[in-house]
Design a protein around this motif. Sequence first.
Motif, PDB file in Angstrom:
ATOM      1  N   GLY A  12       0.797  -1.218   0.000  1.00  0.00           N
ATOM      2  CA  GLY A  12       0.000   0.000   0.000  1.00  0.00           C
ATOM      3  C   GLY A  12       0.830   1.268   0.000  1.00  0.00           C
ATOM      4  N   ASP A  13       1.992   1.219   0.668  1.00  0.00           N
ATOM      5  CA  ASP A  13       2.882   2.382   0.678  1.00  0.00           C
ATOM      6  C   ASP A  13       3.292   2.765  -0.736  1.00  0.00           C
ATOM      7  OD1 ASP A  13       2.674   2.197   3.389  1.00  0.00           O
ATOM      8  OD2 ASP A  13       4.775   1.730   3.769  1.00  0.00           O
ATOM      9  N   ASP A  14       3.599   1.747  -1.557  1.00  0.00           N
ATOM     10  CA  ASP A  14       4.035   2.010  -2.932  1.00  0.00           C
ATOM     11  C   ASP A  14       2.882   2.521  -3.797  1.00  0.00           C
ATOM     12  OD1 ASP A  14       6.710   1.186  -2.480  1.00  0.00           O
ATOM     13  OD2 ASP A  14       6.072  -0.904  -2.605  1.00  0.00           O
ATOM     14  N   VAL A  15       1.673   2.038  -3.524  1.00  0.00           N
ATOM     15  CA  VAL A  15       0.509   2.556  -4.246  1.00  0.00           C
ATOM     16  C   VAL A  15       0.316   4.032  -3.913  1.00  0.00           C
ATOM     17  CG1 VAL A  15      -1.993   2.389  -4.533  1.00  0.00           C
ATOM     18  CG2 VAL A  15      -0.623   0.306  -4.299  1.00  0.00           C
ATOM     19  N   CYS A  16       0.434   4.368  -2.630  1.00  0.00           N
ATOM     20  CA  CYS A  16       0.280   5.762  -2.210  1.00  0.00           C
ATOM     21  C   CYS A  16       1.345   6.651  -2.846  1.00  0.00           C
ATOM     22  CB  CYS A  16       0.361   5.833  -0.687  1.00  0.00           C
ATOM     23  SG  CYS A  16       0.022   7.474  -0.009  1.00  0.00           S
ATOM     24  N   ARG A  17       2.584   6.173  -2.847  1.00  0.00           N
ATOM     25  CA  ARG A  17       3.676   6.947  -3.468  1.00  0.00           C
ATOM     26  C   ARG A  17       3.388   7.198  -4.947  1.00  0.00           C
ATOM     27  NH1 ARG A  17       7.067   3.170  -0.671  1.00  0.00           N
ATOM     28  NH2 ARG A  17       8.054   4.102   1.177  1.00  0.00           N
ATOM     29  N   ARG A  18       2.849   6.189  -5.633  1.00  0.00           N
ATOM     30  CA  ARG A  18       2.575   6.322  -7.066  1.00  0.00           C
ATOM     31  C   ARG A  18       1.509   7.381  -7.320  1.00  0.00           C
ATOM     32  NH1 ARG A  18       4.772   6.786 -11.715  1.00  0.00           N
ATOM     33  NH2 ARG A  18       3.562   5.934 -13.464  1.00  0.00           N
ATOM     34  N   ILE A  19       0.476   7.404  -6.495  1.00  0.00           N
ATOM     35  CA  ILE A  19      -0.582   8.410  -6.641  1.00  0.00           C
ATOM     36  C   ILE A  19       0.004   9.809  -6.486  1.00  0.00           C
ATOM     37  CG2 ILE A  19      -2.670   9.347  -5.570  1.00  0.00           C
ATOM     38  CD1 ILE A  19      -3.469   6.461  -4.913  1.00  0.00           C
ATOM     39  N   VAL A  20       0.897   9.959  -5.503  1.00  0.00           N
ATOM     40  CA  VAL A  20       1.538  11.261  -5.271  1.00  0.00           C
ATOM     41  C   VAL A  20       2.440  11.627  -6.442  1.00  0.00           C
ATOM     42  CG1 VAL A  20       3.139  12.528  -3.785  1.00  0.00           C
ATOM     43  CG2 VAL A  20       1.403  11.045  -2.765  1.00  0.00           C
ATOM     44  N   ARG A  27      -7.605  11.787  -3.415  1.00  0.00           N
ATOM     45  CA  ARG A  27      -7.264  11.794  -1.994  1.00  0.00           C
ATOM     46  C   ARG A  27      -7.166  10.358  -1.486  1.00  0.00           C
ATOM     47  NH1 ARG A  27      -5.331  16.862  -1.380  1.00  0.00           N
ATOM     48  NH2 ARG A  27      -6.757  18.361  -2.331  1.00  0.00           N
ATOM     49  N   VAL A  28      -6.246  10.120  -0.553  1.00  0.00           N
ATOM     50  CA  VAL A  28      -5.992   8.775  -0.051  1.00  0.00           C
ATOM     51  C   VAL A  28      -6.335   8.693   1.433  1.00  0.00           C
ATOM     52  CG1 VAL A  28      -4.253   7.002   0.366  1.00  0.00           C
ATOM     53  CG2 VAL A  28      -4.157   8.381  -1.731  1.00  0.00           C
ATOM     54  N   LEU A  29      -7.242   7.752   1.742  1.00  0.00           N
ATOM     55  CA  LEU A  29      -7.545   7.404   3.126  1.00  0.00           C
ATOM     56  C   LEU A  29      -6.888   6.061   3.391  1.00  0.00           C
ATOM     57  CD1 LEU A  29      -8.969   7.608   5.863  1.00  0.00           C
ATOM     58  CD2 LEU A  29     -11.026   6.689   4.786  1.00  0.00           C
ATOM     59  N   MET A  30      -5.833   6.056   4.211  1.00  0.00           N
ATOM     60  CA  MET A  30      -5.072   4.836   4.445  1.00  0.00           C
ATOM     61  C   MET A  30      -5.628   4.078   5.648  1.00  0.00           C
ATOM     62  SD  MET A  30      -0.922   4.409   4.673  1.00  0.00           S
ATOM     63  CE  MET A  30      -0.698   4.677   2.913  1.00  0.00           C
ATOM     64  N   LEU A  60       3.995   9.610   3.725  1.00  0.00           N
ATOM     65  CA  LEU A  60       4.046   9.002   2.393  1.00  0.00           C
ATOM     66  C   LEU A  60       3.185   9.773   1.392  1.00  0.00           C
ATOM     67  CD1 LEU A  60       3.731   5.235   3.341  1.00  0.00           C
ATOM     68  CD2 LEU A  60       5.695   6.297   2.227  1.00  0.00           C
ATOM     69  N   GLY A  61       2.256  10.573   1.914  1.00  0.00           N
ATOM     70  CA  GLY A  61       1.375  11.341   1.041  1.00  0.00           C
ATOM     71  C   GLY A  61      -0.097  11.061   1.247  1.00  0.00           C
ATOM     72  N   ALA A  62      -0.428  10.162   2.196  1.00  0.00           N
ATOM     73  CA  ALA A  62      -1.839   9.912   2.490  1.00  0.00           C
ATOM     74  C   ALA A  62      -2.472  11.174   3.065  1.00  0.00           C
ATOM     75  CB  ALA A  62      -1.971   8.759   3.485  1.00  0.00           C
TER      76      ALA A  62
END
Length: 217
Positions: free
Chosen positions: A59-67, A74-77, A93-95
């Motif tokens: 999930g961290d890598d998915v969040c980084r990719r969105i950023v 918007r990301v709700l982790m 991470l950008g969430a």
Amino acid sequence: MRVLVVEDEQLLADAVATGLRREAMAVDVVYDGAAALERIGVNDYDVVVLDRDLPLVHGDDVCRRIVELGMPTRVLMLTASGDVSDRVEGLELGADDYLPKPFAFTELTARVRALGRRTTVPLPPVLERAGIKLDPNRREVFREGREIQLAPKEFAVLEVLMRSEGAVVSAEQLLEKAWDENTDPFTNVVRVTVMTLRRKLGEPPVIVTVPGSGYRI
């Protein structure tokens, strides 16, 4: 509002998606990080509800990719850990928000709606146009003081039209914002829903059909 739920616990993911759909949101569901990256590369989402511990791609890598893509999404982790250090790490991470498991569905819904409002031009909490008042949080619609009962998809279509502030919204845009990816793009569901919505809103008609372009209020 269009939402992507990314959660490897399938029962939880499906339950969250079902609940959000009842709140008139269009929801897609995937169960691993690789599928999430595929979806965000194809569809535009207002909010991604993202489990942190995912198979295939974390999930961290998915969040980084969105950023990295500079998306307005918007990301709700989500995570099973409630430690403060984990929350801080997720936000760094950008969430945009962080919710530990287990959580109350009402809180999840409120956070998703709050994040969704940040992806669009700020508007008043209650939308008003052409004698119609729409409250997204309470899911209430009134016309000239008369409450109107709408099905979830009818409410979603009306909200999209109200938020456009008089601009024309195409059938394709309505399909993208109010339905999920499993909907047949060649279906007449948009036209039928608009017809039903017009009838429920009453006279005089407030939804205008712009031939060859779409609809507006």
